[in-house]
Scaffold this active site. Structure first.
Site, PDB file in Angstrom:
ATOM      1  CG  HIS A 266      -1.900  -1.032   1.338  1.00  0.00           C
ATOM      2  ND1 HIS A 266      -2.253  -1.648   2.525  1.00  0.00           N
ATOM      3  CD2 HIS A 266      -2.654  -1.614   0.386  1.00  0.00           C
ATOM      4  CE1 HIS A 266      -3.190  -2.559   2.275  1.00  0.00           C
ATOM      5  NE2 HIS A 266      -3.439  -2.560   0.996  1.00  0.00           N
ATOM      6  CB  VAL A 419       3.722  -0.490   7.736  1.00  0.00           C
ATOM      7  CG1 VAL A 419       4.743   0.527   8.201  1.00  0.00           C
ATOM      8  CG2 VAL A 419       2.326   0.108   7.791  1.00  0.00           C
ATOM      9  CG  HIS A 420      -0.376  -2.401   5.423  1.00  0.00           C
ATOM     10  ND1 HIS A 420      -1.455  -1.556   5.297  1.00  0.00           N
ATOM     11  CD2 HIS A 420      -0.124  -2.484   6.746  1.00  0.00           C
ATOM     12  CE1 HIS A 420      -1.847  -1.145   6.509  1.00  0.00           C
ATOM     13  NE2 HIS A 420      -1.045  -1.692   7.397  1.00  0.00           N
ATOM     14  CG  LEU A 421       5.705  -4.868   2.721  1.00  0.00           C
ATOM     15  CD1 LEU A 421       6.656  -4.972   3.886  1.00  0.00           C
ATOM     16  CD2 LEU A 421       6.453  -4.464   1.474  1.00  0.00           C
TER      17      LEU A 421
END
Lengths: 483, 104
Positions: A266, A419-421
């Site tokens: 994101h 921080v979203h993978l």
């Protein structure tokens, strides 16, 4: 295997102790399986480190939080590296996977038993374990401002649930205890007989034909001496290292088919906003503006003095006056679901994998739109000064100035982070686009499974912890029911 | 941390308290050491080139920072931004707050 290796025999080896690994460990250990969890990072008492502090950055983050996916522009990203993984350092916000995404993913990637109804049944159970709920009493002002701005503009906003536990009768949002994996699923797994090996890095998996027979690890010794070689022999292996480390380990072990490609994240662009009144700085806002969701979501970030300084510095403009007034400032973001995608590649001789990400022109346009909408919202909420994370800014004080940002958000001046993978080992029966089957079993292997954010076929548009834990429970129970 | 990088950190650090300055340097050094190798190698490459250029042009680190900030090359601006971000975060977290209380 070296002659001096310590050998551990186990039934199920789980690599990684974050949302996916810890959930898997608890479910399997309570079902009577002999479980060993290896975690590259250290065990750190969850009460020992102040959330979002520099100490947390040093002790709980991989690479001190300084990593980036290369591309134009590069995208900074952060991952947890400690027992509990990223659940120890994240916001604790909780969002079930939206129904329409479950349906879309099930259809596109041919995923079995992935209906919203089926997933909701698992999500309810996870939520009862994690004390999921809304904050008691009034939300902090930094969060309420998002709701206020949205209401003035006629936009939709919601207060998200969180994984925080409150003592009975407490009505103070700041006094909750985040239910991280180190507080919930890891103790549960250990109570059921699981073993935990912290500071133990898996170098590679050992293969024999279509079976994994174990893992070669290096564990730090307690006295600070040379690392010890450890070989864990297992009947079944779950890799749960997250969307970067999981594909890197599989590739180091020679498993490469549909592994590491299709990485999703994101991309996030920020604004440091100044208000005429004091703000709270202890928690992350729990409100999100969903008027443009799922492709664009607006929310708030960690806003200690250091974070505000970082956000102000992104514009490269003079910010001393604003920084001196940091107690009236907070950091907010616009995050998009990206059309682009990335790759994770293990490079021989290097410990960290090479991560790349390509944003499309459409993504850049969405980020520009997101920044302008975020500015609009913050001004409506009463902000008096907006500092965007774009080189050269400019600083904006009125709505009619926001359009200056449209052409400034480009590939050379935008400072992006995430921080979203997710999505680096997609799940599904369509072998042309997935690395694992509908329940996380890696294609062409008998006893190797993935059970973490890597499996999500696409970025969910919200914090993925709920989706990761829900799917991890589903997959663990499917494993238990398998012959 | 290379000598040039140490000078750059010193030039970017505003705090005068030696304890804070040492803490900032230690944090930046730890962050650079802990960085993924492919990023660290890129930073080392830039540091070496800039160090040679700065020596040849007899520029002090503070002037180098100003020149990099204005560079038309995004990579050079990102280089100085990396150091500035690390220094600023550490300085603000370790240093005293404006009202005189110790930092976190």
């Amino acid at each position: 295997m070296t002659r001096s290796s310590r050998i551990i025999e186990t039934e199920v080896l789980i690599i990684g102790s974050g949302a996916g690994g810890a959930t898997t460990a608890a479910v399997l250990a309570e079902a009577g399986r002999r479980v060993t969890v290896v975690e590259e990072g250290p065990w750190i008492d969850p009460d020992a480190v102040e959330p979002f502090s520099i100490e947390e950055m040093v002790r709980k983050y991989r690479h001190h939080g300084s990593s980036a996916a290369l591309g134009s522009p590069p995208i900074a990203y952060a991952e947890g590296r400690c027992v509990g993984g990223s659940t120890e350092v994240n916001s604790g916000l909780w969002n079930r996977l939206p129904d329409y995404l479950a349906e879309e993913w099930s259809r596109t990637y041919d995923i079995d038993e992935f209906s919203p109804t089926a997933l909701d049944a698992y999500a309810e159970r996870v939520e009862s374990w994690q004390s999921v709920g809304k904050v008691p009493g009034a939300p902090p002002l930094s969060s309420a401002l998002l709701e206020r701005g949205a209401a003035k503009l006629g936009w939709r906003s919601v207060e998200f649930s969180r994984v925080f536990r409150y003592e009975a009768g407490v009505a103070d949002a700041t006094r909750g205890v985040k239910q991280t994996m180190a507080r919930t699923q890891i103790p549960r797994a250990i109570a059921a007989g699981a073993s935990l090996l912290p500071e133990c890095r898996v170098v590679r998996l050992e293969r024999k034909g279509p079976r994994i027979i174990g893992a070669l690890c290096r564990q730090q010794t307690a006295d600070g001496g040379p690392d010890e070689d450890v070989v864990v022999r297992a009947d079944h292996v779950f890799v749960c290292g997250g969307a970067i480390q999981t594909p890197a380990l599989l590739q180091r072990s020679g498993i490469r088919r549909r592994i590491g490609s299709g990485l999703k994240l994101h991309p996030t662009i920020k604004i440091a906003a100044r208000f005429p009144h004091l703000l709270d700085h202890d928690s992350i806002p729990m409100h999100r503006v969903i008027e443009f969701a799922p492709n664009l979501t607006i929310g708030g970030s960690a806003s200690r003095r250091g974070h505000i300084g970082l956000a102000l510095a992104d514009s490269g403009l003079d910010h001393e006056d604003a920084l001196a007034d940091w107690e009236r400032m907070s950091v907010y973001y616009a995050a998009i679901r990206s059309e682009g995608s990335g790759r994770v590649r293990a490079v021989p001789g290097l410990r960290a994998p090479l991560v790349t990400y390509r944003l499309t022109d459409g993504d850049m346009s969405r980020l520009a739109r997101g920044l302008v909408h975020l500015g609009e919202l913050l001004l409506a909420a009463g902000a008096t000064e907006l500092h965007p994370s774009v080189e050269g800014g400019p600083v904006v004080r009125q709505t009619d100035e926001l359009l200056q940002w449209w052409n400034r958000v480009d590939r050379t001046r935008s400072n992006l982070m995430t921080v979203h993978l997710t999505s680096s080992v997609r799940m599904g029966n369509d072998r042309s686009s997935t690395g694992a089957d509908s329940f996380g079993a890696v294609h062409d292997f008998d006893n190797l499974r993935v059970n973490d954010a890597s499996l999500l076929p696409d970025a969910p548009g919200v914090n993925p912890q709920a989706a990761v834990m829900t799917i991890a429970l589903r997959n663990a129970e499917h494993f238990l029911a398998s012959p | 941390m290379l000598a040039f990088e140490r000078q750059l950190v010193a030039a970017l650090t505003v705090a005068v308290d030696p304890e804070v300055r040492t803490g900032v340097e230690r944090f930046v050094e730890g962050s650079l050491d802990d960085m993924p190798e492919f990023l660290r190698l890129g930073v080392i490459g830039e540091s070496l080139v800039l160090s040679i250029l700065a020596t040849m042009a007899r520029r002090d680190p503070r002037t180098v920072v100003q020149l990099l900030d204005r560079s038309p090359v995004a990579l050079l601006r990102q280089y100085v931004r990396l150091f500035r971000s690390l220094v600023l975060f550490a300085e603000l977290e370790l240093g005293p707050t404006p009202n005189g209380t110790p930092g976190a």
